[in-house]
Each structure stands twice: as structure tokens, then as C-alpha cells.
Design a protein around this motif. Structure first.
Motif, PDB file in Angstrom:
ATOM      1  N   VAL A  97       0.827  -1.209   0.000  1.00  0.00           N
ATOM      2  CA  VAL A  97       0.000   0.000   0.000  1.00  0.00           C
ATOM      3  C   VAL A  97       0.858   1.254   0.000  1.00  0.00           C
ATOM      4  O   VAL A  97       2.043   1.233   0.317  1.00  0.00           O
ATOM      5  N   ALA A  98       0.210   2.352  -0.387  1.00  0.00           N
ATOM      6  CA  ALA A  98       0.791   3.684  -0.282  1.00  0.00           C
ATOM      7  C   ALA A  98      -0.205   4.578   0.432  1.00  0.00           C
ATOM      8  O   ALA A  98      -1.415   4.356   0.370  1.00  0.00           O
ATOM      9  N   PHE A  99       0.317   5.577   1.119  1.00  0.00           N
ATOM     10  CA  PHE A  99      -0.542   6.589   1.735  1.00  0.00           C
ATOM     11  C   PHE A  99      -0.698   7.765   0.772  1.00  0.00           C
ATOM     12  O   PHE A  99       0.237   8.136   0.064  1.00  0.00           O
ATOM     13  N   VAL A 148      -8.820   2.110  -3.278  1.00  0.00           N
ATOM     14  CA  VAL A 148      -8.727   2.879  -2.037  1.00  0.00           C
ATOM     15  C   VAL A 148      -9.290   2.025  -0.918  1.00  0.00           C
ATOM     16  O   VAL A 148     -10.490   1.764  -0.865  1.00  0.00           O
ATOM     17  N   GLN A 149      -8.441   1.590  -0.016  1.00  0.00           N
ATOM     18  CA  GLN A 149      -8.860   0.685   1.056  1.00  0.00           C
ATOM     19  C   GLN A 149      -9.437   1.429   2.256  1.00  0.00           C
ATOM     20  O   GLN A 149     -10.345   0.940   2.920  1.00  0.00           O
ATOM     21  N   ARG A 150      -8.908   2.612   2.511  1.00  0.00           N
ATOM     22  CA  ARG A 150      -9.422   3.428   3.621  1.00  0.00           C
ATOM     23  C   ARG A 150      -9.287   4.896   3.252  1.00  0.00           C
ATOM     24  O   ARG A 150      -8.386   5.284   2.496  1.00  0.00           O
ATOM     25  N   ARG A 151     -10.177   5.696   3.817  1.00  0.00           N
ATOM     26  CA  ARG A 151     -10.122   7.141   3.597  1.00  0.00           C
ATOM     27  C   ARG A 151     -10.493   7.820   4.906  1.00  0.00           C
ATOM     28  O   ARG A 151     -11.597   7.642   5.424  1.00  0.00           O
ATOM     29  N   ILE A 152      -9.567   8.581   5.448  1.00  0.00           N
ATOM     30  CA  ILE A 152      -9.758   9.233   6.743  1.00  0.00           C
ATOM     31  C   ILE A 152      -9.762  10.747   6.524  1.00  0.00           C
ATOM     32  O   ILE A 152      -8.752  11.326   6.115  1.00  0.00           O
ATOM     33  N   ARG A 153     -10.891  11.383   6.805  1.00  0.00           N
ATOM     34  CA  ARG A 153     -11.018  12.833   6.620  1.00  0.00           C
ATOM     35  C   ARG A 153     -11.050  13.500   7.984  1.00  0.00           C
ATOM     36  O   ARG A 153     -11.960  13.241   8.791  1.00  0.00           O
ATOM     37  N   ARG A 154     -10.071  14.346   8.242  1.00  0.00           N
ATOM     38  CA  ARG A 154      -9.990  15.088   9.508  1.00  0.00           C
ATOM     39  C   ARG A 154     -10.371  16.542   9.233  1.00  0.00           C
ATOM     40  O   ARG A 154      -9.596  17.305   8.663  1.00  0.00           O
ATOM     41  N   GLU A 155     -11.591  16.906   9.622  1.00  0.00           N
ATOM     42  CA  GLU A 155     -12.040  18.271   9.372  1.00  0.00           C
ATOM     43  C   GLU A 155     -11.375  19.249  10.337  1.00  0.00           C
ATOM     44  O   GLU A 155     -11.028  18.902  11.469  1.00  0.00           O
ATOM     45  N   THR A 156     -11.202  20.485   9.854  1.00  0.00           N
ATOM     46  CA  THR A 156     -10.544  21.523  10.660  1.00  0.00           C
ATOM     47  C   THR A 156     -11.497  22.698  10.848  1.00  0.00           C
ATOM     48  O   THR A 156     -12.359  22.957  10.004  1.00  0.00           O
ATOM     49  N   ASP A 157     -11.322  23.414  11.939  1.00  0.00           N
ATOM     50  CA  ASP A 157     -12.166  24.575  12.223  1.00  0.00           C
ATOM     51  C   ASP A 157     -11.720  25.807  11.450  1.00  0.00           C
ATOM     52  O   ASP A 157     -12.492  26.760  11.287  1.00  0.00           O
ATOM     53  N   SER A 158     -10.475  25.801  10.988  1.00  0.00           N
ATOM     54  CA  SER A 158      -9.940  26.914  10.210  1.00  0.00           C
ATOM     55  C   SER A 158      -8.981  26.356   9.172  1.00  0.00           C
ATOM     56  O   SER A 158      -8.664  25.164   9.174  1.00  0.00           O
ATOM     57  N   VAL A 159      -8.517  27.215   8.283  1.00  0.00           N
ATOM     58  CA  VAL A 159      -7.570  26.767   7.262  1.00  0.00           C
ATOM     59  C   VAL A 159      -6.275  26.322   7.943  1.00  0.00           C
ATOM     60  O   VAL A 159      -5.668  27.095   8.694  1.00  0.00           O
ATOM     61  N   PRO A 160      -5.830  25.092   7.737  1.00  0.00           N
ATOM     62  CA  PRO A 160      -4.639  24.609   8.446  1.00  0.00           C
ATOM     63  C   PRO A 160      -3.352  25.197   7.879  1.00  0.00           C
ATOM     64  O   PRO A 160      -3.231  25.414   6.668  1.00  0.00           O
ATOM     65  N   VAL A 162      -6.520  11.576   4.443  1.00  0.00           N
ATOM     66  CA  VAL A 162      -5.474  10.564   4.245  1.00  0.00           C
ATOM     67  C   VAL A 162      -6.128   9.304   3.697  1.00  0.00           C
ATOM     68  O   VAL A 162      -7.164   8.854   4.206  1.00  0.00           O
ATOM     69  N   GLY A 163      -5.548   8.755   2.648  1.00  0.00           N
ATOM     70  CA  GLY A 163      -6.063   7.521   2.071  1.00  0.00           C
ATOM     71  C   GLY A 163      -5.025   6.425   2.116  1.00  0.00           C
ATOM     72  O   GLY A 163      -3.821   6.688   2.124  1.00  0.00           O
TER      73      GLY A 163
END
Length: 397
Positions: free
Chosen positions: A89-91, A111-123, A102-103
């Protein structure tokens, strides 16, 4: 061996010939998402025993696996089917204005997994790297021992310098000359490479999606961070001198428009935007799948008017693309795909009506097929590049 292969390896030692052949076979398996040994023999010009030996070596390295083909009425022993091993796999990382995704992508292109980390402001670049690294570490702790991560590919909504991956400008993120690749590499210890997100979307769609088998295509992607573009010309990514080619979001579509963050007036991404569509729908945020369903279901006059307005400006940009690139196919992804889903005939009619006769007669407009996974798949290709070039290196490492 074919004449072309003989010329390309003439004067090389056996190890280089073997590396070339392993790379060729693994590349064919990877791109085909499953191919028979007999097809590999035909595609490479190598004999059956050589293909058998190469496939055996790739199998021993854990890069491919063989299976019996589906039953058929053909006479004779069926040729085994060779497929890329999903355990390698690759990230993939995609920072945007409202989230860091991150996938986990297998060598088989899924695509085996997809992790979405939402932010309160522009990171910031550091914050985005920390969020991505945290998700990657979590996945690494959970990966079965049979799986192996080869590296990280990053899809950046901005200009990425080809030589070292420096993010020269990601305007919606507010990043200028940010060493995001270096930050992520230091945080994870994994090889890391970056490129423009839409360019990677073009690569993914050309390998596995709506542009599969197409020699010349243009891909336009719309996301929370604006509109980007990428092109495949005669089967090769169009990169430009330092890797900045494809900024189609800054095509002029309205000379009386508003000033863009780039300093110009009336750019495509100032007139066509995800935020405006979401606002018309009464939503603060949403991903591509949400927007697709909401637009398709809406009968609200405000939503229909916004779709009509954006369709008109998108068509102007597509007319320019048709005249400039003479593409066989134009692929629309992200919210542009959703826009095409509800206003496709009008967009195509307006775009081709104003284009030159020659290029407009052969072009096809299509929606992206890979959905929300397109940038993950494209970014993963960056991480897989070294492995595909030298498959034996995985066994040596």
C-alpha cells in the motif's frame, strides 16, 4: 525480446535487463488491474518461460498474486490471471481549506481506507502535516503484518516545484514556499512526494477511470480549494518547465468579473465555485457525494439559477481547453462533475458551439469515474513510482 526492448537494453548487464523486465511486467499488471500471463507475453514480446519466471519473482516478493481465470468455452489450458497484491500500500494525503484527508491505496489501485480530519480553520502547513502524520501512524499501528507501506504521495491544491516538492503557492491555504513534503517525511519517516492535486487527478483518471486508454485528455477538478486542471498529452503528463502546468482555474471567463486571489480579474474559479453551490443549497460544507445528490434532487429556483450561471462560465473555459489542447476527452471531477451531472447537455452545447470546427468535432466530455478516491489514487501513484521502476528493491529493503 522485441527490437525496441533490444535497443533499450543493448549494452546493459543482465541485472539491468531483469530490472527493466520486472518493471515492465509489474507496470502492466498494476495498470490493468488483472491480466493473464498470455496477455503479458503478447504485450511484452517476451517468451512464456521468461514471463513465468518474472511473475514468479514478483509473487515471491509479495507484489503480485495469481489466480485461475473465470470459466470459458476456449479450448486448451487457461492462462493464470496476474493481479497486483493489495497488501502493498501507499498513503495519499490531500490538504484542503476545511480538512486533511489521508487515504490508504493498494498496489491494485483500490482505495482501502479514507480518513477525513475536518478543521475549524484553514490549516497551516505544520498543522496539516501533523494531522496527516497522526492519521498515518494510527493506520500503521492497525495494518496487518502482511501489508507493507511504501511511501506517501501528496495532492496539493497549488503550485508544487517538481524538483523538491516545495509548495511554492497554495493560495486558498495561504501557503507560500512551504516544505510540506519535508515536514511530512520527518513526521512519519516514510518517503514522501508531492504534486498538484488536479494533475494527479488527471493521472488517476487516465490510468483507471474515464480517461483509460485515451492518449490526450484534460482533467478539470473542482474542490473546496478551488478549480485546478491537469493534462495528459500523447500518454504523458504535461508538467511544464518546473511542474506548474495546468492551472486552468485561472482561465479568463469574465472580463467584468471580480478580482481573483492571483491578482487577475474574472478567473474561472472566481465564477465557478463549490461554496456558492453549497450556499444556494443552504449548506455550510459537504463532500462531492453530498453535493452530487443534493443538486440532482433540488428544484429550488435559487439552486437552478446558480447551476445555470456556473454552467455558462464553465463552458467558456472548456471552449478554451478544446481550442488549446485539442483533447480527445475532457474529464470533469469534484463539484464540476456534479455540475456536469445536472447540466451536462447545456455545458457541452455551449462549449462546443464556440470552439473551432476541427477540435470540437472529436472531443468528448465525461464525468470522472473515480469519485472521491481520484486524488487518493493519483497521489498514491507518486509513492508507487519508485517501486514500479525497480520492483526488486522492495525485496532488498
Amino acid at each position: 525480446m522485441t527490437d525496441v526492448q533490444q535497443r533499450s537494453t543493448r549494452g546493459s548487464n543482465p541485472d539491468r535487463v531483469r530490472q527493466h523486465n520486472l518493471s515492465t511486467v509489474l507496470g502492466l499488471v498494476h495498470r490493468s488491474q488483472g491480466v493473464s500471463r498470455s496477455q503479458l507475453t503478447l504485450a511484452t514480446g517476451l517468451n512464456r518461460s521468461t514471463i513465468a519466471a518474472l511473475v514468479g519473482e514478483l509473487t515471491d516478493a509479495g507484489l503480485v498474486r495469481e489466480s485461475e481465470p473465470a470459466a470459458s468455452n476456449r479450448v486448451g489450458r487457461p492462462s493464470p490471471v496476474v493481479a497486483a497484491a493489495p497488501g502493498v500500500v501507499a498513503f495519499a494525503v490531500n490538504p484542503e481549506i476545511d480538512a486533511v484527508t489521508v487515504g490508504v491505496v493498494g498496489l491494485d489501485g483500490t482505495v482501502q481506507r479514507r480518513i477525513r480530519r475536518e478543521t475549524d480553520s484553514v490549516p497551516t502547513a505544520r498543522e496539516a502535516a501533523d494531522l496527516a502524520a497522526s492519521s498515518i501512524r494510527d493506520v500503521l499501528r492497525e495494518l496487518p503484518s502482511v501489508q507493507r507501506a511504501v511511501g506517501i504521495g501528496v495532492a496539493v491544491p497549488g503550485l508544487v516545484r517538481r524538483g523538491d516538492g516545495l509548495v511554492r503557492l497554495a493560495p486558498h491555504l495561504g501557503w507560500v514556499d512551504e516544505p510540506f513534503v519535508e515536514l511530512l517525511r520527518e513526521a512519519t519517516g516514510l518517503p514522501t512526494t508531492a504534486d498538484n492535486d488536479a494533475s494527479l487527478g488527471a493521472l488517476a483518471e487516465s490510468l483507471f477511470g474515464a480517461g483509460r486508454g485515451v492518449g490526450t485528455l484534460v482533467f478539470l477538478n473542482g474542490g473546496a480549494s478551488g478549480v485546478g486542471g491537469g493534462a495528459i498529452v500523447d500518454g504523458r503528463p504535461l508538467q511544464g518547465f518546473e511542474g506548474y502546468a495546468g492551472e486552468l482555474g485561472h482561465t479568463l471567463v469574465n472580463s467584468n468579473g471580480v478580482t481573483c486571489h492571483c491578482g487577475a480579474v474574472g478567473c474561472l474559479e472566481t465564477e465557478v465555485g463549490q461554496a456558492e453551490l453549497l450556499h444556494a443549497l443552504g449548506r455550510a460544507r459537504g463532500d462531492d457525494d453530498d453535493l452530487d445528490a443534493l443538486l440532482a434532487a433540488s428544484t429550488d429556483p435559487e439552486v437552478l439559477a446558480e447551476v445555470e450561471r456556473q454552467a455558462g462560465y464553465l463552458a467558456i473555459a472548456l471552449r478554451n481547453v478544446i481550442n488549446l489542447f485539442n483533447p480527445e476527452t475532457i474529464v470533469l471531477g469534484g463539484f464540476l462533475g456534479a455540475l456536469f451531472g445536472v447540466a451536462g447537455p447545456r455545458i457541452e452545447s455551449l462549449a462546443t458551439r464556440g470552439a473551432l470546427r476541427g477540435p470540437r468535432e472529436t472531443v468528448r466530455l465525461r464525468r470522472a469515474e473515480l469519485g472521491s478516491g481520484r486524488l487518493m489514487i493519483g497521489a498514491a501513484e507518486l509513492a508507487f513510482a519508485a517501486l514500479l521502476a525497480d520492483p526488486a528493491a522492495l525485496a532488498r529493503s
